[in-house]
Write an enzyme that holds these catalytic residues in place. Structure first.
Site, PDB file in Angstrom:
ATOM      1  N   GLY A  19       0.836  -1.208   0.000  1.00  0.00           N
ATOM      2  CA  GLY A  19       0.000   0.000   0.000  1.00  0.00           C
ATOM      3  C   GLY A  19       0.868   1.254   0.000  1.00  0.00           C
ATOM      4  O   GLY A  19       0.627   2.197  -0.772  1.00  0.00           O
ATOM      5  N   ASP A  74       8.031   5.596   8.260  1.00  0.00           N
ATOM      6  CA  ASP A  74       7.417   4.935   9.414  1.00  0.00           C
ATOM      7  C   ASP A  74       6.173   5.733   9.760  1.00  0.00           C
ATOM      8  O   ASP A  74       6.208   6.967   9.868  1.00  0.00           O
ATOM      9  CB  ASP A  74       8.368   4.871  10.610  1.00  0.00           C
ATOM     10  CG  ASP A  74       7.864   3.848  11.623  1.00  0.00           C
ATOM     11  OD1 ASP A  74       7.676   2.686  11.241  1.00  0.00           O
ATOM     12  OD2 ASP A  74       7.619   4.206  12.789  1.00  0.00           O
TER      13      ASP A  74
HETATM   14  P1  IMP Z   1       5.062   0.651   9.519  1.00  0.00           P
HETATM   15  O1  IMP Z   1       5.232   2.109   9.236  1.00  0.00           O
HETATM   16  O2  IMP Z   1       5.549  -0.197   8.379  1.00  0.00           O
HETATM   17  O3  IMP Z   1       5.607   0.275  10.870  1.00  0.00           O
HETATM   18  O4  IMP Z   1       3.505   0.330   9.540  1.00  0.00           O
HETATM   19  C1  IMP Z   1       2.624   1.084  10.305  1.00  0.00           C
HETATM   20  C2  IMP Z   1       1.236   0.494  10.424  1.00  0.00           C
HETATM   21  O5  IMP Z   1       0.321   1.543  10.275  1.00  0.00           O
HETATM   22  C3  IMP Z   1       0.839  -0.577   9.406  1.00  0.00           C
HETATM   23  O6  IMP Z   1      -0.064  -1.460  10.004  1.00  0.00           O
HETATM   24  C4  IMP Z   1       0.149   0.207   8.336  1.00  0.00           C
HETATM   25  O7  IMP Z   1      -0.804  -0.532   7.645  1.00  0.00           O
HETATM   26  C5  IMP Z   1      -0.477   1.335   9.156  1.00  0.00           C
HETATM   27  N1  IMP Z   1      -0.475   2.529   8.325  1.00  0.00           N
HETATM   28  C6  IMP Z   1       0.560   3.345   8.035  1.00  0.00           C
HETATM   29  N2  IMP Z   1       0.187   4.299   7.168  1.00  0.00           N
HETATM   30  C7  IMP Z   1      -1.099   4.052   6.902  1.00  0.00           C
HETATM   31  C8  IMP Z   1      -2.026   4.672   6.018  1.00  0.00           C
HETATM   32  O8  IMP Z   1      -1.756   5.618   5.290  1.00  0.00           O
HETATM   33  N3  IMP Z   1      -3.248   4.152   6.021  1.00  0.00           N
HETATM   34  C9  IMP Z   1      -3.631   3.089   6.800  1.00  0.00           C
HETATM   35  N4  IMP Z   1      -2.800   2.440   7.590  1.00  0.00           N
HETATM   36  C10 IMP Z   1      -1.528   2.935   7.640  1.00  0.00           C
END
Ligand code: IMP
Length: 201
Positions: A19, A74
């Site tokens: 995503g 992040d």
């Molecule tokens: P990380 O930044 O890879 O540690 O992921 C952060 C978490 O927040 C993951 O579960 C993502 O799916 C969620 N997340 C981060 N950005 C978004 C967004 O733009 N929309 C929905 N979920 C998000």
């Protein structure tokens, strides 16, 4: 630098989240950089206590691993009535997007205050110079009572931007960019990145 070498500078999106990668690829459309995905198998433990610390350690490790410029993001969702949870632990809140969404809705069951904000820190690192850029973006919203919309990823179906009445999952990628945390961070990054690229020209 010639137009050819300028346009062949690479940047790797150091994320396994499809995503996020999809959003970044669309953001980079007008920048003279070749956008690549990180090879499979690259993992970094997110040991930081802030989004910026985690983005920075991921970008640095990815640049060392690949030998190319790398961008790391992040991000996560901070919910006011849960004292900012899931916050930097947004990815570790449960084992899948659907379970994370369900857990959050359960935790908020019966709570009146549904205010939340999405935060995003982005860092770009080069293998030679370390961190080149760091920016942060934020978007305020409300957690809905049930999921709505088919677009986006992660917590998008339960995050509504009040001025639109739409969840991120009900928006086009362009709408989410113009209102969202990642688009806001990227807008700052884009200006700074253009300056760096012009200086290298
Ligand atoms: P990380 O930044 O890879 O540690 O992921 C952060 C978490 O927040 C993951 O579960 C993502 O799916 C969620 N997340 C981060 N950005 C978004 C967004 O733009 N929309 C929905 N979920 C998000």
């Amino acid at each position: 630098m010639t137009l050819n070498s300028f346009s062949s500078r690479k940047i790797i999106i150091a994320s396994g989240n499809i995503g996020k990668v999809r959003e970044f690829k669309s953001f980079f459309k007008h920048l003279p950089l070749v956008v690549l995905e990180m090879s499979k198998g690259f993992e970094v433990e997110e040991t930081g206590e802030t989004f910026l610390q985690n983005a920075s350690l991921k970008a640095l490790a990815a640049a060392q691993f690949s030998g190319e410029w790398c961008l790391a993001d992040d991000s996560g969702l901070c919910v006011e009535s849960l004292d900012g949870a899931p916050g930097v632990r947004s990815a570790r809140y449960a084992s899948s997007d659907a379970k994370r969404v369900n857990r959050l809705l359960k935790e908020l069951d019966g709570k009146k205050n549904r205010r939340a904000s999405f935060l995003c820190a982005i860092c770009v690192a080069s293998p030679e110079k370390g961190i080149l850029l760091k920016v942060e973006g934020r978007c305020e919203g409300l957690i809905t009572h049930s999921p709505r919309g088919l677009g986006g990823f992660g917590y998008d179906p339960i995050f509504e931007v009040p001025s639109t009445g739409l969840t991120f999952a009900e928006m086009t990628i362009e709408q989410k960019r113009s209102l969202g945390h990642r688009g806001s961070a990227f807008a700052q990054l884009e200006d700074q990145l253009r300056k760096i690229l012009n200086e290298m020209d």
